[in-house]
Design a protein around this motif. Structure first.
Motif, PDB file in Angstrom:
ATOM      1  N   ASN A  94       0.976  -1.261   0.067  1.00  0.00           N
ATOM      2  CA  ASN A  94       0.126   0.071   0.175  1.00  0.00           C
ATOM      3  C   ASN A  94       0.997   1.152   0.085  1.00  0.00           C
ATOM      4  O   ASN A  94       1.579   1.574   0.967  1.00  0.00           O
ATOM      5  N   SER A  95       0.888   1.814  -1.112  1.00  0.00           N
ATOM      6  CA  SER A  95       1.701   3.149  -1.152  1.00  0.00           C
ATOM      7  C   SER A  95       1.249   4.318  -0.460  1.00  0.00           C
ATOM      8  O   SER A  95       1.920   5.199  -0.354  1.00  0.00           O
ATOM      9  N   HIS A  96       0.292   4.451   0.416  1.00  0.00           N
ATOM     10  CA  HIS A  96      -0.044   5.189   1.403  1.00  0.00           C
ATOM     11  C   HIS A  96      -0.826   4.450   2.549  1.00  0.00           C
ATOM     12  O   HIS A  96      -1.987   4.744   2.753  1.00  0.00           O
ATOM     13  N   PRO A  97       0.027   4.039   3.371  1.00  0.00           N
ATOM     14  CA  PRO A  97      -0.283   3.120   4.364  1.00  0.00           C
ATOM     15  C   PRO A  97      -1.084   3.928   5.757  1.00  0.00           C
ATOM     16  O   PRO A  97      -1.847   3.265   6.466  1.00  0.00           O
ATOM     17  N   GLY A  98      -0.962   5.153   5.661  1.00  0.00           N
ATOM     18  CA  GLY A  98      -1.657   5.796   6.598  1.00  0.00           C
ATOM     19  C   GLY A  98      -3.089   6.297   6.482  1.00  0.00           C
ATOM     20  O   GLY A  98      -3.794   6.893   7.235  1.00  0.00           O
ATOM     21  N   CYS A  99      -3.461   5.774   5.342  1.00  0.00           N
ATOM     22  CA  CYS A  99      -5.059   6.421   4.635  1.00  0.00           C
ATOM     23  C   CYS A  99      -5.585   4.919   4.591  1.00  0.00           C
ATOM     24  O   CYS A  99      -5.314   4.088   3.648  1.00  0.00           O
ATOM     25  N   LEU A 100      -6.597   4.687   5.499  1.00  0.00           N
ATOM     26  CA  LEU A 100      -7.567   3.634   5.379  1.00  0.00           C
ATOM     27  C   LEU A 100      -8.539   3.921   4.698  1.00  0.00           C
ATOM     28  O   LEU A 100      -9.581   4.809   4.950  1.00  0.00           O
ATOM     29  N   HIS A 101      -8.875   3.026   3.342  1.00  0.00           N
ATOM     30  CA  HIS A 101     -10.061   3.058   2.710  1.00  0.00           C
ATOM     31  C   HIS A 101     -10.280   1.905   1.891  1.00  0.00           C
ATOM     32  O   HIS A 101      -9.334   0.963   1.743  1.00  0.00           O
ATOM     33  N   ASP A 102     -11.320   1.885   1.432  1.00  0.00           N
ATOM     34  CA  ASP A 102     -11.482   0.706   0.382  1.00  0.00           C
ATOM     35  C   ASP A 102     -10.925   0.786  -0.905  1.00  0.00           C
ATOM     36  O   ASP A 102     -10.976   1.931  -1.457  1.00  0.00           O
ATOM     37  N   CYS A 103     -10.531  -0.186  -1.560  1.00  0.00           N
ATOM     38  CA  CYS A 103      -9.699  -0.149  -2.623  1.00  0.00           C
ATOM     39  C   CYS A 103     -10.547  -0.682  -3.909  1.00  0.00           C
ATOM     40  O   CYS A 103     -11.289  -1.660  -3.911  1.00  0.00           O
ATOM     41  N   ILE A 104     -10.237  -0.310  -5.193  1.00  0.00           N
ATOM     42  CA  ILE A 104     -10.822  -0.822  -6.345  1.00  0.00           C
ATOM     43  C   ILE A 104      -9.593  -1.320  -6.977  1.00  0.00           C
ATOM     44  O   ILE A 104      -8.495  -0.572  -7.234  1.00  0.00           O
ATOM     45  N   PHE A 105      -9.567  -2.508  -7.380  1.00  0.00           N
ATOM     46  CA  PHE A 105      -8.375  -2.975  -8.198  1.00  0.00           C
ATOM     47  C   PHE A 105      -8.743  -3.464  -9.653  1.00  0.00           C
ATOM     48  O   PHE A 105      -9.740  -3.932 -10.108  1.00  0.00           O
ATOM     49  N   LEU A 106      -7.950  -2.859 -10.723  1.00  0.00           N
ATOM     50  CA  LEU A 106      -7.936  -3.232 -12.172  1.00  0.00           C
ATOM     51  C   LEU A 106      -7.107  -4.268 -12.440  1.00  0.00           C
ATOM     52  O   LEU A 106      -5.866  -4.014 -12.156  1.00  0.00           O
ATOM     53  N   VAL A 107      -7.617  -5.425 -12.690  1.00  0.00           N
ATOM     54  CA  VAL A 107      -6.494  -6.618 -12.962  1.00  0.00           C
ATOM     55  C   VAL A 107      -6.317  -6.834 -14.347  1.00  0.00           C
ATOM     56  O   VAL A 107      -7.414  -7.428 -14.898  1.00  0.00           O
ATOM     57  N   CYS A 108      -5.302  -6.768 -15.122  1.00  0.00           N
ATOM     58  CA  CYS A 108      -5.169  -7.281 -16.576  1.00  0.00           C
ATOM     59  C   CYS A 108      -4.924  -8.763 -16.657  1.00  0.00           C
ATOM     60  O   CYS A 108      -4.008  -9.365 -15.945  1.00  0.00           O
ATOM     61  N   ASP A 109      -5.778  -9.444 -17.218  1.00  0.00           N
ATOM     62  CA  ASP A 109      -5.965 -10.788 -17.567  1.00  0.00           C
ATOM     63  C   ASP A 109      -4.625 -11.400 -18.373  1.00  0.00           C
ATOM     64  O   ASP A 109      -4.474 -12.419 -18.484  1.00  0.00           O
ATOM     65  N   THR A 110      -4.242 -10.193 -19.323  1.00  0.00           N
ATOM     66  CA  THR A 110      -3.073 -10.603 -20.120  1.00  0.00           C
ATOM     67  C   THR A 110      -1.794 -10.818 -19.460  1.00  0.00           C
ATOM     68  O   THR A 110      -1.078 -11.638 -19.377  1.00  0.00           O
ATOM     69  N   CYS A 111      -1.307  -9.475 -18.798  1.00  0.00           N
ATOM     70  CA  CYS A 111      -0.098  -9.339 -18.285  1.00  0.00           C
ATOM     71  C   CYS A 111      -0.019  -9.463 -16.784  1.00  0.00           C
ATOM     72  O   CYS A 111       0.933  -9.473 -16.087  1.00  0.00           O
TER      73      CYS A 111
END
Length: 152
Positions: A94-111
């Motif tokens: 987590n590149s901002h560990p001091g901020c607690l929130h819900d995340c949305i991940f966009l995951v590439c099925d190819t790479c």
């Protein structure tokens, strides 16, 4: 889009932020936790516990068991130092560990590249829909599978 903005950290600043966050939660920043965090942060894609164990083993010149890595990753997720990409059974720092929130991940099925975005309106809506059914959401996981612009 109702996004919030962060000052993403990298390198030593990220490690310091992670250490501070972990210690503020009452945990110790041990040398093994530091090595595992540094290995995780060094990957440009989500990494499995086995990937991390291999990277730490190479750096240490001795075998590090994946079971040990899993325990530390669980602590990192609970402390907001890392996020688990559920569909890949892998982790990202987590590149901002001091901020607690819900995340949305966009995951590439190819790479396999995974991009993290924040949209508070979407995550608030997901939480609200769950609460309307009487469900108490703790940590929504939102992942969108598809193809990134590099692979399109």
């Amino acid at each position: 889009m109702s996004a919030h903005h962060h000052h993403d950290k990298a390198g030593e600043a990220l490690t310091l932020a992670a250490r501070t966050t972990l210690e503020q939660s009452g945990e110790q920043w041990t040398s093994m936790r530091a090595r595992i965090f540094d290995a995780l942060a060094g990957f440009d894609k989500p990494a499995s516990a086995y990937d991390i164990a291999e990277a730490v083993s190479k750096a240490e010149g001795r075998r590090v068991a994946a079971n040990s890595v899993y325990r530390i990753l669980d602590l990192f997720v609970a402390s907001n130092l890392a996020r688990r990409v559920e569909s890949a059974n892998a982790y990202v720092a987590n590149s901002h560990p001091g901020c607690l929130h819900d995340c949305i991940f966009l995951v590439c099925d190819t790479c396999g590249q995974t991009t993290h975005i924040d949209d508070d309106a979407i995550t608030r809506s997901v939480r609200g829909a769950a609460e309307q059914t009487g469900f108490a959401p703790k940590r929504p996981v939102i992942e969108v599978r598809g193809t990134c612009s590099d692979c399109d």
